[in-house]
Design a protein around this motif. Structure first.
Motif, PDB file in Angstrom:
ATOM      1  N   GLU A 289      11.300 -10.956 -11.809  1.00 18.51           N
ATOM      2  CA  GLU A 289      10.220 -11.941 -11.380  1.00 18.51           C
ATOM      3  C   GLU A 289      10.937 -13.342 -11.590  1.00 18.51           C
ATOM      4  OE1 GLU A 289      10.356  -9.978 -14.058  1.00 18.51           O
ATOM      5  OE2 GLU A 289       8.943 -10.720 -15.513  1.00 18.51           O
ATOM      6  N   VAL A 290      11.943 -13.468 -12.204  1.00 19.73           N
ATOM      7  CA  VAL A 290      12.386 -15.062 -11.963  1.00 19.73           C
ATOM      8  C   VAL A 290      13.154 -15.317 -10.829  1.00 19.73           C
ATOM      9  CG1 VAL A 290      13.894 -16.637 -13.665  1.00 19.73           C
ATOM     10  CG2 VAL A 290      12.454 -15.017 -14.704  1.00 19.73           C
ATOM     11  N   ALA A 291      12.613 -16.276 -10.135  1.00 14.78           N
ATOM     12  CA  ALA A 291      13.240 -16.649  -8.805  1.00 14.78           C
ATOM     13  C   ALA A 291      14.644 -17.488  -8.958  1.00 14.78           C
ATOM     14  CB  ALA A 291      12.155 -17.531  -8.014  1.00 14.78           C
ATOM     15  N   SER A 292      15.304 -17.239  -7.943  1.00 14.10           N
ATOM     16  CA  SER A 292      16.495 -17.921  -8.042  1.00 14.10           C
ATOM     17  C   SER A 292      16.163 -19.423  -7.655  1.00 14.10           C
ATOM     18  CB  SER A 292      17.311 -17.245  -6.940  1.00 14.10           C
ATOM     19  OG  SER A 292      18.673 -18.092  -6.761  1.00 14.10           O
ATOM     20  N   GLY A 293      16.975 -20.365  -8.252  1.00 18.73           N
ATOM     21  CA  GLY A 293      16.642 -21.668  -8.177  1.00 18.73           C
ATOM     22  C   GLY A 293      15.537 -22.184  -9.343  1.00 18.73           C
ATOM     23  N   ARG A 294      15.391 -21.313 -10.357  1.00 23.33           N
ATOM     24  CA  ARG A 294      14.642 -21.626 -11.508  1.00 23.33           C
ATOM     25  C   ARG A 294      15.366 -22.419 -12.519  1.00 23.33           C
ATOM     26  NH1 ARG A 294      10.254 -22.599 -10.625  1.00 23.33           N
ATOM     27  NH2 ARG A 294       9.697 -20.308 -10.245  1.00 23.33           N
TER      28      ARG A 294
ATOM     29  N   CYS B 100      17.374 -19.455 -25.896  1.00 22.81           N
ATOM     30  CA  CYS B 100      16.832 -18.410 -26.419  1.00 22.81           C
ATOM     31  C   CYS B 100      17.277 -17.092 -26.091  1.00 22.81           C
ATOM     32  CB  CYS B 100      15.163 -18.206 -25.998  1.00 22.81           C
ATOM     33  SG  CYS B 100      14.254 -16.981 -26.904  1.00 22.81           S
ATOM     34  N   GLY B 101      17.232 -16.121 -26.887  1.00 23.01           N
ATOM     35  CA  GLY B 101      17.751 -14.785 -26.301  1.00 23.01           C
ATOM     36  C   GLY B 101      17.148 -14.304 -24.941  1.00 23.01           C
ATOM     37  N   THR B 102      15.943 -14.723 -24.781  1.00 25.65           N
ATOM     38  CA  THR B 102      15.263 -14.391 -23.671  1.00 25.65           C
ATOM     39  C   THR B 102      16.220 -15.022 -22.342  1.00 25.65           C
ATOM     40  OG1 THR B 102      13.153 -14.221 -24.849  1.00 25.65           O
ATOM     41  CG2 THR B 102      13.146 -14.347 -22.387  1.00 25.65           C
ATOM     42  N   ASP B 103      16.328 -16.373 -22.692  1.00 22.37           N
ATOM     43  CA  ASP B 103      17.397 -16.693 -21.344  1.00 22.37           C
ATOM     44  C   ASP B 103      18.287 -15.672 -20.977  1.00 22.37           C
ATOM     45  OD1 ASP B 103      15.870 -19.145 -21.382  1.00 22.37           O
ATOM     46  OD2 ASP B 103      16.823 -19.883 -23.045  1.00 22.37           O
ATOM     47  N   LEU B 104      19.127 -15.223 -22.078  1.00 25.93           N
ATOM     48  CA  LEU B 104      20.302 -14.172 -21.688  1.00 25.93           C
ATOM     49  C   LEU B 104      19.695 -12.864 -21.074  1.00 25.93           C
ATOM     50  CD1 LEU B 104      22.268 -14.380 -25.000  1.00 25.93           C
ATOM     51  CD2 LEU B 104      22.300 -15.949 -23.220  1.00 25.93           C
ATOM     52  N   HIS B 105      18.570 -12.792 -21.497  1.00 28.90           N
ATOM     53  CA  HIS B 105      17.742 -11.442 -20.470  1.00 28.90           C
ATOM     54  C   HIS B 105      17.589 -11.936 -19.036  1.00 28.90           C
ATOM     55  CE1 HIS B 105      16.633  -8.328 -23.508  1.00 28.90           C
ATOM     56  NE2 HIS B 105      16.455  -9.271 -24.374  1.00 28.90           N
ATOM     57  N   ILE B 106      17.127 -12.919 -19.148  1.00 31.70           N
ATOM     58  CA  ILE B 106      16.903 -13.538 -17.509  1.00 31.70           C
ATOM     59  C   ILE B 106      18.259 -13.526 -16.882  1.00 31.70           C
ATOM     60  CG2 ILE B 106      16.249 -15.382 -16.115  1.00 31.70           C
ATOM     61  CD1 ILE B 106      14.209 -15.955 -18.325  1.00 31.70           C
ATOM     62  N   LEU B 107      19.239 -13.910 -17.514  1.00 27.60           N
ATOM     63  CA  LEU B 107      20.600 -13.941 -16.614  1.00 27.60           C
ATOM     64  C   LEU B 107      21.182 -12.742 -16.380  1.00 27.60           C
ATOM     65  CD1 LEU B 107      22.033 -17.044 -18.491  1.00 27.60           C
ATOM     66  CD2 LEU B 107      21.618 -17.025 -15.886  1.00 27.60           C
TER      67      LEU B 107
END
Lengths: 346, 346, 346, 346
Positions: free
Chosen positions: B51-56, B38-45
């Motif tokens: 708020e998204v923890a490393s290791g997720r 999803c485009g949101t995955d690119l936002h996270i990256l």
């Protein structure tokens, strides 16, 4: 006749002008018997609305008696006492047919004291008289009826109905001036769980309590977001109603509502506001703006007649029509005078 | 098992991690058979969501087969093939009970690949399995079903339903990426008068026509407001749907709509936008934001089964699950590759 | 334990039965501390509902303390005091997900004292405990809370919300028994113009005035249609709420409403009614029927806590649980005893 | 001029009558260029509506050119080609202001060929011309526009909008005559899952398929309830639209819908129907009746212009205006002639 004429920013005069005459087949001429001043009139006088021409007679609220009607007028007659609504409805355009005469594209909408001469005068020409006036019933006083010209339907339609207030809701009203008090009055019709009035002036918050607010907060001194969170168990308000017209109060409203909440803007704004989409995009917020349509007039009138809306208490000061300049002064210094609505009668 | 793990901004790896296990009574463990990006995955990256923890483990869309269920799961069983929705519903909180699990306060909402480990993995733990998965019917392909995990309900609920698209409406969709195409797909269900797709890239506008737009405009070259005015006789769009997530496209939407129109924001925003209340206050505009609730999943599934929604055409590229890094590359360079949705299968 | 057992039409006994036990993973066992009798219980005892098996424990309203929960129950625990709603919600089926658990197809809906053993007992097994019970807050009494098990949400949802009562409306409520009084209570939340209670018994009309009716009419003596016409200027009621359950009262409702009006049926009917389509086809009438969903429970609870609904006044008589046969007698002879709701406590 | 005059049950004549003249300030005189016959005209001729006076000119649908207007008419002028709607709107009464001119209390509503002389004539007087006519745009044929006078908005508003048809819905249309075909046409705008047409005549079911039904059932031969149950997995229809006007078809509709479903009655009924409240009381059914308001005319016109509604196919037979008696014969024997709508042009 005599009328209050706008002569550019900061300039107004109660002066002799020609009597109005029927121009269109659907016009009526109404002798003004009571009128009032709206916060919008002050905006015009400050020069916030450069589209208002010098020479314009101000005012968009009145009660009066019909003197003459054009040949296309069928439902009011000379001698009828009528409420002149701030909204004129051509009744022919798509917006009018859909119940939104505030957005009339056929020559109506908000025109009095803005696009055409207004009601702060001894006589006023009323376009689309059949669909822009209401006969005055026996069971209500002029004080009450005059509040139906603008302030009551505005608070109700643009604040309460747009905000979809429902029984049990937590309703935050930001701004406790006349329009905020009208929104509180309207919100109470839906038995909200709590109405929280927020303002910078203690005097207005005191009025808010009298008009039905349950809780008040002075946001000159306290943090409104923290307060609303605290009284809602961290949930936020269901509805926030903006009744000021400055960016800060709008932005506060968007911070007060819970996920899924509604922000209903009533305020007349002169500047853009910031919409914090970086936090709001995910929160299921609805923001509405709007001009009154006055389609609730008949309903509100019924509730005034049954004494379920106390409209008279909006009127804090009374003047003769020819003393309108004094009335403007009192209304303009509301913080000192405690004025909510001032009423001028002929 | 292997999974795509986030290691802070810009860092991800397809690596060995422990298998997930039942933690709560309402959990299921699902073997992932198909997932997507999803485009949101690119936002996270990119690091937009600290708020998204490393290791997720990333990802919030999947089809798979149930391996194991907790003792509180009653409606799905090991062996069932299910759609895993991007939205988890605790079904107990007030938001879930009112049909808004996107705002779940009971531990659900959007959690996969965000608050808990996601679906871009060989196995995934699915909380609240009874109310967050859908059994896969016989009459639809995996390609089609996978589009129900997020993109189709998001365009439909947050764009079309929030925007209250009605037959005959003029609908402007700003942004013709995957989410804009989903909004176009959803809007067509209501027989709009015209769907106008607006984007900066000609390739995306070409896709928009294939997905059902009637008219397109490249706003890198042309004035979108003038164009919409011209094709609506000066009236403006009834609905404008924001499907980009930047201030400019949101502000454009508010300029495109007619008085009384609706602006439905779908885009994920990282910055505030300007709301021009100085002109909008009077125009009866409704602005909505929202996260999908996925409550339309059953309806959309029915329309896929009856071939009234062509969901398969969203899938432009296919990969094996272990080639997910290549898939990310192709999806991340959509302007070059023409990727709309990429599908990885185990 | 002891329980009130149905033994076929006209036969009931307070007798020893086995204690209930957890059967499904989502069950709870609740010790009943307060229960009440519903008009529906009398229907069952008359034999109107042959689907109720002999041996069934009656009752679908209770307050109690959780004793034990199945492994799938996550939000209530032993020791919690809870309201047991008359509606059980599986939370998984399409109806539950759409907010209509009254029509639950997953094993819920109205089942207590009907399809499964009910609440007029020392203990009750409560299916789907997470989504069918409400924790009891500090700010309300048991008397008030117990009214949320059925009567208050039924009058509000099936009468007031289905009838779309709005401020200023003329609302006719036909039948001023417990359910009619609940509809009056709910209607008042929307500030109707007038609530007109219509009944054959003067004692009930007296109660209606106490519960908030503005006007009453005994239709054993007077013509209700003529009366409603007279008090509405010939227009008719905006909403008519049927709260009896016989053909004559339903047919009266359809005669009372104005063109465009709504008829909301709450009554439990045993016979068909006549719908006068030869006059109604042209009148834009909406007729609704319905079983309560209890989705308004949280809202109504909030209004009880803020003292905006006076729920306690429904309770006219109190008994010990073991005196339930006496309570039935008092409730069954409501015309003589003035009983509205009788409350039995353990 | 010549006109079709009703002379009591069974009697009509195409005969010379006086030309109409302006009576009220809001009247227009329109030269009729195209008109059609409605099933309601046949009802009148059968004597089902004794309120229609002998001597009345029939007809309530027309296209024509304005000849003359009263002094209160401001938006149409002599020379304008207009659609004359079956609904006249005074635009002043509360019903008109709320968007329900079908219930107009100011002298409008359905009056043509009923309360005043109608459109099956060379000329017709059109009251409230500003709000009861629509200028004919360039992009549509007379055949198409004429269908907007009654049949298209009736099927759409009273069937589809009242029935709240939504994407994915299962819609049963009982009666596949002109009005049923219009309801099918309107329902398709919302992308229903399946439209099931039910009729006693195979020829009409064949037409239903051509107009967009997905499935058909002849209920002279088959059990409609069993069929709808079978194609909905035992669930029932979401919406049932009554388009016949006899008790049996209405009662069938109430048997076809699922719990929570809607029954939208369009048929003109001469007798009461039975409402099986003994089973329906618990099922959350909504039943609506209604006369068209014609408020959807502008929307439907837009969809005709964009070729998303094929209105022309309703017109199966064409006649010269003076051959109207032949046209009545062909329309009256629709089962033999296959007539849907017959069009007479001057």
């Amino acid at each position: 006749m005599k009328a209050l004429v706008y002569h550019g920013p900061g300039e107004k005069a109660w002066e002799a002008v020609p009597d109005p005459a029927i121009q269109d087949t659907t016009d009526a001429i109404v002798k003004v018997e009571a009128t009032t001043i709206c916060g919008t009139d002050l905006h015009i006088l400050k020069g916030d609305t450069p589209e208002v021409a010098s020479g314009r007679i101000l005012g968009h609220e009145a009660i009066g008696t019909v003197q003459e009607v054009g040949p296309g007028v069928t439902s009011v007659r000379p001698g009828d006492r009528v409420l002149v609504s701030c909204i004129s409805a051509c009744a022919r355009c798509q917006y009018c047919r859909e119940g939104h005469p505030g957005q009339c594209t056929g020559g109506g909408g908000w025109i009095f004291g803005y696009m055409i001469d207004g009601t702060q005068a001894e006589y006023v020409r009323v376009p689309f008289a059949d669909t822009s006036t209401y006969k005055i019933p026996a069971g209500a006083t002029d004080d009450e009826i005059l509040m139906l010209a603008d302030i009551l339907p505005t608070g109700y339609e643009v604040g309460v109905l747009n905000g979809k207030v429902r029984p049990g809701d937590i309703v935050a009203v930001v701004g406790a001036g006349p329009i905020g008090l009208s929104a509180i009055t309207g919100a109470r019709l839906y038995t909200p769980g709590r109405v929280i009035a927020i303002d910078l002036a203690d005097a207005r918050l005191k009025a808010a309590l009298e008009f039905g607010a349950d809780l008040t907060l002075n946001n000159a001194r306290e943090d409104a977001v923290a307060y609303v969170q605290s009284v809602t168990g961290g949930r936020g308000a269901d509805v926030a109603i903006e009744a000021v017209g400055v960016p800060a109060s709008f932005e506060l409203c968007t911070s007060l509502v819970r996920p899924g909440g509604r922000v209903a803007n009533i305020g007349v704004h002169g500047k853009p506001a910031t919409l914090h989409l970086e936090s709001l995009w995910i929160r299921d917020i609805t923001v509405t703006t709007g001009l009154v349509d006055a389609t609730s007039t008949a309903t509100l009138l019924r509730l005034i007649e049954s004494h379920q809306i106390d409209a008279a208490r909006f009127v804090t000061h009374r003047f003769a029509l020819e003393d309108i300049l004094t009335a403007y002064d009192v209304f303009g210094r509301a913080a000192d005078t405690g004025a909510i609505k001032v009423m001028m009668t002929a």
